[in-house]
Design an enzyme around this catalytic site. Structure first.
Site, short mmCIF file in Angstrom:
data_model
loop_
_atom_site.label_atom_id
_atom_site.label_comp_id
_atom_site.label_asym_id
_atom_site.label_seq_id
_atom_site.Cartn_x
_atom_site.Cartn_y
_atom_site.Cartn_z
N ARG A 196 0.67 -1.15 0.13
CA ARG A 196 0.02 0.08 0.16
C ARG A 196 0.82 1.21 -0.11
O ARG A 196 0.63 2.06 -0.86
CB ARG A 196 -0.89 0.08 1.26
CG ARG A 196 -1.91 1.15 0.95
CD ARG A 196 -2.96 1.23 2.39
NE ARG A 196 -2.20 1.32 3.60
CZ ARG A 196 -1.78 2.65 4.18
NH1 ARG A 196 -2.44 3.62 3.26
NH2 ARG A 196 -1.17 2.75 5.19
N SER B 21 -4.41 -15.53 11.70
CA SER B 21 -3.72 -15.43 12.98
C SER B 21 -4.02 -16.33 14.03
O SER B 21 -5.24 -16.66 14.22
CB SER B 21 -3.83 -13.87 13.67
OG SER B 21 -3.44 -13.63 14.78
N TYR C 221 -9.59 -7.52 15.31
CA TYR C 221 -8.76 -8.42 14.60
C TYR C 221 -8.88 -9.81 14.58
O TYR C 221 -8.85 -10.64 13.68
CB TYR C 221 -7.19 -8.21 15.14
CG TYR C 221 -6.08 -8.82 14.47
CD1 TYR C 221 -5.66 -8.32 13.28
CD2 TYR C 221 -5.34 -9.91 15.01
CE1 TYR C 221 -4.57 -8.71 12.87
CE2 TYR C 221 -4.25 -10.52 14.65
CZ TYR C 221 -3.83 -9.91 13.51
OH TYR C 221 -2.67 -10.43 12.66
P1 NDP Z 1 3.75 -6.05 8.91
O1 NDP Z 1 3.03 -4.63 9.63
O2 NDP Z 1 5.34 -6.16 9.17
O3 NDP Z 1 3.41 -5.58 7.29
C1 NDP Z 1 2.15 -5.43 6.67
C2 NDP Z 1 2.41 -5.47 5.33
O4 NDP Z 1 0.90 -5.36 4.86
C3 NDP Z 1 3.02 -4.38 4.48
O5 NDP Z 1 3.69 -5.04 3.58
C4 NDP Z 1 2.04 -3.45 4.36
O6 NDP Z 1 2.34 -2.59 3.20
C5 NDP Z 1 0.72 -4.52 3.82
N1 NDP Z 1 -0.41 -3.56 4.11
C6 NDP Z 1 -1.20 -3.35 5.00
N2 NDP Z 1 -2.10 -2.81 4.73
C7 NDP Z 1 -2.32 -2.94 3.41
C8 NDP Z 1 -3.39 -2.37 2.61
N3 NDP Z 1 -4.49 -1.90 3.15
N4 NDP Z 1 -3.33 -2.67 1.26
C9 NDP Z 1 -2.11 -3.46 0.99
N5 NDP Z 1 -1.40 -3.63 1.85
C10 NDP Z 1 -1.41 -3.44 3.26
O7 NDP Z 1 2.71 -7.15 9.25
P2 NDP Z 1 3.51 -8.78 9.50
O8 NDP Z 1 4.40 -8.89 8.15
O9 NDP Z 1 3.62 -8.82 10.64
O10 NDP Z 1 2.07 -9.39 9.01
C11 NDP Z 1 1.58 -9.99 7.79
C12 NDP Z 1 0.49 -10.96 7.99
O11 NDP Z 1 0.47 -11.64 9.04
C13 NDP Z 1 -0.77 -9.94 8.47
O12 NDP Z 1 -2.05 -10.44 7.84
C14 NDP Z 1 -0.83 -10.39 10.01
O13 NDP Z 1 -2.10 -10.01 10.57
C15 NDP Z 1 -0.36 -11.75 10.16
N6 NDP Z 1 0.22 -11.90 11.20
C16 NDP Z 1 1.44 -11.36 11.70
C17 NDP Z 1 1.74 -11.72 13.19
C18 NDP Z 1 2.93 -11.38 13.68
O14 NDP Z 1 3.40 -11.76 14.86
N7 NDP Z 1 3.74 -10.56 12.97
C19 NDP Z 1 1.11 -12.77 13.83
C20 NDP Z 1 -0.20 -13.45 13.29
C21 NDP Z 1 -0.79 -12.97 12.05
P3 NDP Z 1 2.58 -1.16 3.38
O15 NDP Z 1 3.69 -0.89 4.50
O16 NDP Z 1 3.35 -0.82 2.00
O17 NDP Z 1 1.38 -0.43 3.51
#
Ligand code: NDP
Length: 249
Positions: free
Chosen positions: A43, A147, A160
């Site tokens: 995004r 998650s 969430y």
């Molecule tokens: P981060 O916050 O590190 O990264 C999130 C990613 O999602 C970024 O690339 C961001 O892009 C993108 N993103 C967020 N909002 C949007 C949007 N509206 N449209 C397109 N892209 C979007 O999160 P994580 O890597 O930790 O998490 C990844 C997935 O894993 C998520 O679904 C999270 O819920 C899930 N998860 C994570 C856990 C953890 O402990 N880390 C645990 C359980 C689940 P940009 O920065 O370019 O906006």
């Protein structure tokens, strides 16, 4: 060479949502190293996304950047429909997600709505676009990143947990709808993974709840995604694979 093998070699493209940082970036890099070309959605983190693209190109794979908000159906359709009319990726990994934690009595409606929009409504938007086209090809893999909160519930995360629980249920339903056409749908459900998303959490209180006694790595998620895309996972659909160090069994 068998027909199946020829098809695999012909099209090894995977779309990854939320691929600029964290788990999504790790999945994209891991899959590129395994020989897939990537369609990378994000995004706002433009510089980071270009960094991922550069690393993928260094590996000799292609990486198409697709910046749009996954909760914006008009933007997603505008970006994807013309591409999907030409080529249908083998895989779709819906990883983009956000958290806006607050206890429910104090939660604002916009915190609820944003989290449902980005984590769950986006699956309807992306899943529909990709599923329609994969059905016509009679092949494909859809993987949702949910998650542990969506399996157990979590104080401070009603929004969430509801979104991720809904994502699990929607993915299982889609798996039932698409199975006969050889399109497999599965869920990877991480526990605590070392990314920006958990940097403000009180890890000293949380680590004792994890039998393996540590948070997980991005590679421990991407390896499971890679497996679910592989031929070894041909008979797996509608499953929720927990990658959580035993935090939920
Ligand atoms: P981060 O916050 O590190 O990264 C999130 C990613 O999602 C970024 O690339 C961001 O892009 C993108 N993103 C967020 N909002 C949007 C949007 N509206 N449209 C397109 N892209 C979007 O999160 P994580 O890597 O930790 O998490 C990844 C997935 O894993 C998520 O679904 C999270 O819920 C899930 N998860 C994570 C856990 C953890 O402990 N880390 C645990 C359980 C689940 P940009 O920065 O370019 O906006």
């Amino acid at each position: 060479m068998t027909k199946e093998k020829q098809e695999d070699d012909h099209n090894k493209i995977v779309f990854v949502s939320g691929g600029s940082r964290g788990i999504g970036a790790g999945i994209a890099l891991d899959l590129a190293a395994a020989g897939y070309d990537i369609w990378l959605n994000y995004r706002s983190s433009t510089e980071a996304a270009h960094g991922v693209q550069a690393k993928i190109e260094e590996m000799g794979r292609s990486c198409l950047l697709l910046p749009f908000d996954v909760s914006d159906g008009v933007a997603a359709t505008k970006a994807l429909e013309p591409l999907l009319a030409r080529v249908v990726p083998y895989g779709m990994v819906h990883n983009a997600g956000v958290a806006r934690d607050n206890i429910m009595p104090l939660m604002h409606r916009k915190e609820w709505d944003r989290v449902i929009d980005v984590n769950l409504n986006s699956f309807f938007i992306l899943g529909r676009l990709f599923a329609k086209m994969m059905l016509t090809k009679r092949r494909g893999r859809i993987i949702s990143i949910a998650s542990i909160s969506g399996q157990t519930g979590q104080a401070g995360q009603a929004n969430y947990a509801a979104a991720k629980g809904g994502l699990i249920a929607a993915s299982k339903s889609l798996a039932r709808e698409l199975g006969r056409r050889n399109v497999l749908v599965n869920v990877v459900s991480p526990g605590l993974i070392d990314t920006g998303m958990i940097e403000d959490l009180p890890l000293d209180k949380l680590l004792p709840l994890i039998p393996l006694g540590r948070v997980g790595t991005v590679e421990e998620i991407s390896g499971v995604v890679r497996f679910l895309l592989s031929r070894e996972a041909n008979y797996i659909t509608g499953q929720v694979i927990g990658v959580n160090g035993g935090m939920y069994m």
